[in-house]
Design an enzyme around this catalytic site. Structure first.
Site, PDB file in Angstrom:
ATOM      1  CE  LYS A 126      21.447   3.451   1.834  1.00  0.00           C
ATOM      2  NZ  LYS A 126      20.479   4.403   2.328  1.00  0.00           N
ATOM      3  CG  HIS A 129      16.926  -2.617   7.637  1.00  0.00           C
ATOM      4  ND1 HIS A 129      15.775  -2.161   8.179  1.00  0.00           N
ATOM      5  CD2 HIS A 129      17.458  -1.584   6.945  1.00  0.00           C
ATOM      6  CE1 HIS A 129      15.599  -0.906   7.846  1.00  0.00           C
ATOM      7  NE2 HIS A 129      16.599  -0.529   7.094  1.00  0.00           N
ATOM      8  CG  HIS A 132      13.495  -1.999   3.745  1.00  0.00           C
ATOM      9  ND1 HIS A 132      14.856  -1.932   3.854  1.00  0.00           N
ATOM     10  CD2 HIS A 132      13.089  -0.804   3.280  1.00  0.00           C
ATOM     11  CE1 HIS A 132      15.258  -0.741   3.449  1.00  0.00           C
ATOM     12  NE2 HIS A 132      14.211  -0.033   3.097  1.00  0.00           N
TER      13      HIS A 132
HETATM   14  N1  ARG Z   1      13.461   3.334  -0.583  1.00  0.00           N
HETATM   15  C1  ARG Z   1      12.760   4.072   0.415  1.00  0.00           C
HETATM   16  C2  ARG Z   1      13.340   3.748   1.792  1.00  0.00           C
HETATM   17  O1  ARG Z   1      13.919   2.722   2.003  1.00  0.00           O
HETATM   18  C3  ARG Z   1      11.283   3.798   0.426  1.00  0.00           C
HETATM   19  C4  ARG Z   1      10.545   4.164  -0.847  1.00  0.00           C
HETATM   20  C5  ARG Z   1       9.068   4.276  -0.637  1.00  0.00           C
HETATM   21  N2  ARG Z   1       8.329   4.617  -1.802  1.00  0.00           N
HETATM   22  C6  ARG Z   1       8.323   5.811  -2.395  1.00  0.00           C
HETATM   23  N3  ARG Z   1       7.655   5.956  -3.503  1.00  0.00           N
HETATM   24  N4  ARG Z   1       8.915   6.841  -1.856  1.00  0.00           N
HETATM   25  O2  ARG Z   1      13.191   4.537   2.686  1.00  0.00           O
END
Ligand code: ARG
Length: 565
Positions: A126, A129, A132
């Site tokens: 993905k 964006h 993030h």
């Molecule tokens: N990949 C997830 C997202 O984009 C965020 C991960 C954050 N860290 C975790 N340990 N859950 O929403």
């Protein structure tokens, strides 16, 4: 560290027989400097001392012994107003900054302690964006702040590289994609396929089952599935790295969700043996009704794991590997419930360190008023945004300072700094909007403004021909602009500490704006490079101290401090 508030609290506490810390926390900065530099609101003491605030204030004026720290104290309507001994204060503050240079404000309170910071964590296949971006810049800044306070930090990029979305992507790739296009277009092609999957699945829900089946294959170690997954992952990582390079952000570990694949079974067993797992409509959950929360999903009907399963496993792994003092997660506030749930589950499993798991949520970002969405594909790619920021900055610089050498590099530092600063300029929990004209305004409350001010301090020092400041006569720093500037300088250490305690980098960005504004007022109202050598030296000492502090502060929020802009 020189802390005048603590010194004053130390004198006052003997008079009223309270602890230094009590008085320290009661001392305030009056709204108008004419009312003094510090004030003790005596109504806070009246309950304890059983006297009226007015009486307490005037008794304090009478009974407090003289000291080199302050010049006078006044009792005004129940407040004790304190006027510092300017000369002493200025000398102490400036000597400390000039002595510690860019380490001014740092400390070793975190010595020997490990902090894990989980930030950025975009999802493979993905796009990366602007949502993030916030996690990346807040996490990166927290990393720097904790490090400045002596902690050993471990930055983890918990990549979203596992989960049903890969099943979707595999289905879409096999149906509508081809190798060449993916190699060429990379994430944007993967994104197109992902969006296409959702469009098609609306018409034909059986596609969802196919996707789930592919993810299950991945979890069972199927070669074809894993090969495709690995390829998508590498392509995505290479693209993400471009953005990290532009931002100057690094990580100590890229152990993403997939890393925990072979570690989850043990955790599921652990949950089971502790009697926490329950079946619900075919899925396995931890019931959290007692805690007023919906159940935490551990296994789906088809036996596949979930986001929370991986987070619990990762936390246990991190505790064993890094023995963290705190493990901090920086994500959008939409994930608050997720973190509350699995933090609770970890606690119920008997891990006393569950109390050291911290969620640091932040608000939404919109660009020029438009919200961002991933599924629909109308996202602004971060890389494009950063590139645009750099080229717009270059345009501004061509106009402002056409002869500047090394313009491209500086435009990069300032343009990217503008985007980062904009993200950190408000309390993180607030939704923010991004507007080009605001973020790049060199006179507004922006990154470029602070960087520009820093460059101004460099240019003054440069014009003074790197004159060795050596000792300076603090009694020559006497006007209100200068005094205000020293007062602001003195606040830096406590601001950094507060930013750390509240996980709030915006405390530093706002501080930098104040410091830059105070400096510019001083710069416009006073000549620095005057003929009188002693006066010039004293003023240069002040400029030098501002330069160190601006530079240190900029670095703590992940911006560079170019010498010329
Ligand atoms: N990949 C997830 C997202 O984009 C965020 C991960 C954050 N860290 C975790 N340990 N859950 O929403």
């Amino acid at each position: 560290m020189f802390d005048i508030r603590r010194k004053i609290a130390g004198i006052l506490c003997d008079v009223v027989d309270l602890s230094v810390d009590d008085i320290y926390s009661m001392l305030e900065v009056p709204p108008d400097p004419k009312m003094g530099d510090l004030a003790l609101p005596c109504f806070k003491l009246s309950k304890i001392l059983k006297k009226s605030p007015v009486i307490i204030a005037s008794e304090l004026v009478e009974k407090t012994p003289k000291s080199e720290y302050f010049e006078k104290m006044q009792a005004v309507s129940g407040y004790l107003n304190i006027f510092l001994n300017r000369k002493f204060f200025i000398r102490e503050v400036l000597n400390e900054v000039l002595d510690r240079k860019e380490l001014y404000g740092s400390s070793d309170i975190g010595k020997g302690k490990n902090i894990v910071i989980d930030y950025s964590a975009p999802n493979i296949a993905k796009p990366f964006h602007i949502g993030h971006l916030r996690s990346t810049v807040i996490g990166n800044s927290l990393y720097k702040i904790f490090e400045f306070m002596g902690y050993n930090c471990i930055g983890v990029n918990h990549l979203g590289d596992w989960g049903t979305q890969f099943g979707k992507l595999i289905v879409a790739y096999k149906k509508w994609g081809d190798r060449e296009t993916v190699e060429k277009e990379k994430i944007s092609e993967l994104m197109r396929l992902y969006v296409k999957f959702h469009e098609e699945a609306e018409k034909d829900p059986s596609l969802e089952d196919e996707a789930r089946a592919w993810f299950t294959k991945m979890e069972k170690g199927d070669n074809e599935a894993l090969e495709l997954w690995r390829w998508f992952r590498e392509l995505s990582l290479a693209e993400f790295s471009k953005v990290y390079d532009m931002l100057g952000v690094t990580f100590d570990s890229f152990a993403g969700e997939s890393f925990y694949e072979d570690k989850m079974q043990a955790v599921i067993k652990d949950l089971e043996s502790k009697g926490l797992l329950e079946e619900s409509q075919g899925a396995m959950i931890v019931n959290l009704e007692k805690y007023d929360m919906p159940p935490c999903l551990i296994l789906k009907k088809d036996g596949s794991t979930l986001y929370a399963t991986r987070d619990i496993t990762a936390a246990i792994y991190r505790k064993n590997t890094y023995n963290f003092d705190k493990c901090i997660y920086v994500t959008a506030s939409a994930q608050c419930l997720h973190f509350k749930q699995w933090f609770k589950v970890t606690g119920l499993m008997g891990y006393e360190w569950a109390k050291d798991l911290v969620h640091v949520p932040f608000g939404l970002v919109s660009i020029e008023g438009e919200k961002l969405a991933t599924r629909k594909g109308n996202v602004v790619l971060l890389e494009d945004l950063l590139n645009k920021a750099v080229s717009k900055t270059l345009e501004i610089m061509e106009e402002k300072n056409p002869d500047l050498p090394d313009k491209e590099r500086i435009a990069k530092e300032v343009g990217i700094g503008a985007v980062v600063f904009n993200d950190l300029s408000n309390n993180r929990i607030k939704d923010i909007s991004f507007s080009w004209s605001e973020a790049l305004n060199f006179d507004g409350e922006t990154g470029p403004y602070v960087q520009y001010t820093h460059a101004r301090t460099c240019s003054v020092l440069h014009k003074a021909c790197c004159e060795i400041i050596g000792s300076f006569d603090e009694s020559l720093i006497s006007n209100d602009d200068e005094y205000q500037l020293v007062k602001t300088l003195s606040l830096f250490p406590e601001k950094v500490k507060l930013a750390m305690e509240e996980y709030e980098p915006s405390i530093i960005s706002r501080y930098l704006i104040d410091l830059a504004q105070d400096f510019n007022r001083f710069y416009h109202n006073q000549s620095i490079l005057v003929d009188d050598k002693s006066l010039r030296n004293a003023r240069l000492a002040l400029v030098q101290a501002v330069k160190y502090t601006l530079s240190a502060g900029l670095k703590l929020i992940g911006l560079s401090a170019p010498e010329r802009v």
